[in-house]
Design a protein around this motif. Sequence first.
Motif, PDB file in Angstrom:
ATOM      1  N   SER A   1     -18.389  15.362  23.319  1.00 28.39           N
ATOM      2  CA  SER A   1     -19.215  15.785  22.185  1.00 28.39           C
ATOM      3  C   SER A   1     -19.103  14.799  21.038  1.00 28.39           C
ATOM      4  O   SER A   1     -20.056  14.514  20.342  1.00 28.39           O
ATOM      5  N   SER A   2     -17.881  14.282  20.816  1.00 29.89           N
ATOM      6  CA  SER A   2     -17.678  13.323  19.738  1.00 29.89           C
ATOM      7  C   SER A   2     -18.476  12.050  19.997  1.00 29.89           C
ATOM      8  O   SER A   2     -19.038  11.452  19.084  1.00 29.89           O
TER       9      SER A   2
ATOM     10  N   GLY B   1     -24.200  19.153  17.749  1.00 32.58           N
ATOM     11  CA  GLY B   1     -23.910  17.785  17.326  1.00 32.58           C
ATOM     12  C   GLY B   1     -25.044  17.110  16.597  1.00 32.58           C
ATOM     13  O   GLY B   1     -24.994  15.906  16.318  1.00 32.58           O
TER      14      GLY B   1
ATOM     15  N   ILE C   1     -22.046  12.306  18.963  1.00 35.01           N
ATOM     16  CA  ILE C   1     -22.237  12.166  17.522  1.00 35.01           C
ATOM     17  C   ILE C   1     -22.120  10.705  17.092  1.00 35.01           C
ATOM     18  O   ILE C   1     -22.930  10.199  16.331  1.00 35.01           O
TER      19      ILE C   1
ATOM     20  N   ALA D   1     -20.140  17.882  11.756  1.00 36.64           N
ATOM     21  CA  ALA D   1     -20.449  18.146  13.166  1.00 36.64           C
ATOM     22  C   ALA D   1     -19.221  17.951  14.044  1.00 36.64           C
ATOM     23  O   ALA D   1     -18.996  18.705  14.999  1.00 36.64           O
ATOM     24  N   LYS D   2     -18.406  16.951  13.738  1.00 32.20           N
ATOM     25  CA  LYS D   2     -17.172  16.728  14.501  1.00 32.20           C
ATOM     26  C   LYS D   2     -16.203  17.897  14.315  1.00 32.20           C
ATOM     27  O   LYS D   2     -15.551  18.340  15.268  1.00 32.20           O
TER      28      LYS D   2
ATOM     29  N   GLU E   1     -22.117  14.211   9.387  1.00 32.93           N
ATOM     30  CA  GLU E   1     -21.606  13.693  10.661  1.00 32.93           C
ATOM     31  C   GLU E   1     -20.179  14.188  10.883  1.00 32.93           C
ATOM     32  O   GLU E   1     -19.812  14.638  11.970  1.00 32.93           O
TER      33      GLU E   1
ATOM     34  N   MET F   1     -17.339  20.730  16.475  1.00 34.32           N
ATOM     35  CA  MET F   1     -16.960  20.549  17.873  1.00 34.32           C
ATOM     36  C   MET F   1     -15.505  20.935  18.100  1.00 34.32           C
ATOM     37  O   MET F   1     -15.157  21.579  19.097  1.00 34.32           O
TER      38      MET F   1
ATOM     39  N   TYR G   1     -26.286  16.614  13.491  1.00 34.40           N
ATOM     40  CA  TYR G   1     -25.967  16.785  12.071  1.00 34.40           C
ATOM     41  C   TYR G   1     -27.146  16.452  11.163  1.00 34.40           C
ATOM     42  O   TYR G   1     -27.273  16.992  10.062  1.00 34.40           O
TER      43      TYR G   1
END
Length: 486
Positions: free
Chosen positions: A13-14, A329, A17, A468-469, A465, A472, A331
């Motif tokens: 997932s990271s 993810g 992003i 969003a991390k 951003e 996750m 953002y």
Amino acid sequence: MDQEHYSKPLLGSSLVIQNSKIRLEFNVTEIFTELKQQLMLAGPFILVSFLQYSFLLTSIMFIGHLGELALSGASMATSLASVTGFSFMMGMGGALETFCGQAYGAKQYDMLGVHLQRAMAVLMLTGIPISLIWASTGQILTYFGQDLEISEQAGNYARWLIPSLFPYGLLQCQIRFLQTQNNTKPLMISTGFASLLHVLCCWILVSKLGFGSSGAALSVAIAYWINVLILGIYIKFSHTCERTWLGFSKYGVRDLAGFLVLGIPSALMVCLEHWSYEFLVLISGILPNPKLETSMMCISLSTISLAYRIPFGLGSAVSTRVSNELGAGKYEAAKLAVWVALSLVVTEVVVIGLLLVAAHGVWSKLYTDEIEVVRYMSVVMPVLALSNVMDGIQGVLSGVARGCGWQKICTLVNLGAYYLVGLPCAITLTFLYNLGGKGLWMGIICGSGVQAALLLVITARTNWEQEAKKTMNRVYYHSIPTNMVS
């Protein structure tokens, strides 16, 4: 929980992003698409909010025909019940907007049912001490020097409200569970049906069978239970929930403390704000000419509460959009949703504010025929219009906060805004500058203004951003193996 279960999805997932390209602006198509999505979500939320608000209001209207004593007792009990129970339940249920909304965006569909069960378990346990407080309402009011007869009436009404507390908590969980899946149609249908049933129950129990205020309180419980039952059947058997509701699981009663990490701040976030407004009513009762001041305050609070249904619906919509997009993810889409929602609410509060000022005389006469009160309201209404602007902006920004999981920060913001600024300003303007009830509203506007400004600064300075991390991390930390859910 197995560490490997969520560490691997988190890495993937990271990467999604990190590989995204940051754009500094959005095209017209994206803006109008987002606008359409929010309006489609906000409309049902606003309607549901109005209908739910009408439950207790309708009961009070029926009780009003029973006499002044019954009305005074029921009004006092409703105020205490809202402060100690309903607001807390609604606030705590708001944590699901973070957990379920972000999980849905991340396609961790199985976790929505688990989060729902955890929330229901926590809220049912929370209802036990609250019901004990409600059962002692009469004694509490008497202890604080309230009229003995009114306290007795309030105590009786509060005891009959206890059966409505538990379905109300369940309902808050079900609403958030469906809301975060962008599934609003069943909410409108079930709440609309429950509202009609509630009016019918009030008419039968109060007007026909003569149960008085007890029947009015019991009708609230019946309406809430019917609403819960309808939504429960829908969630169980509807194909739209087949991925998100896999049945009751042992994981639904585990890690309740993990839910409370956001649940308690979410509840305090709501309660700190609501309590400050209830405090205004208490202060208005000790002013010169208390009947005039309390009448003005009751009409004003009712007006503001009705007007707030629209920003509340917009806040629920943007909460869903932000949580879903952050969970996925995306953002940039989350950021766009925030600014579209703010544009919507600014337009709405300006229109409603102008209507309040223009129709102040007609609106006031819907509540009372007392000329003195109507004249007083004409003076206060411009202040209420400004209050509506501040409440609308902070209502949407609070929705953004729930979508992002900022409940802890917002609790501190609300504490400082209302109790370090709002209430001290209200007391100063009322007693030092002798502005009366108008001073109370001007003071609380200072608080809501500070709240809106702080939330706006926090939102504007957000690194989406990075947000969003964080989302996750939260989603996959709370996830469990799919084959172990049911």
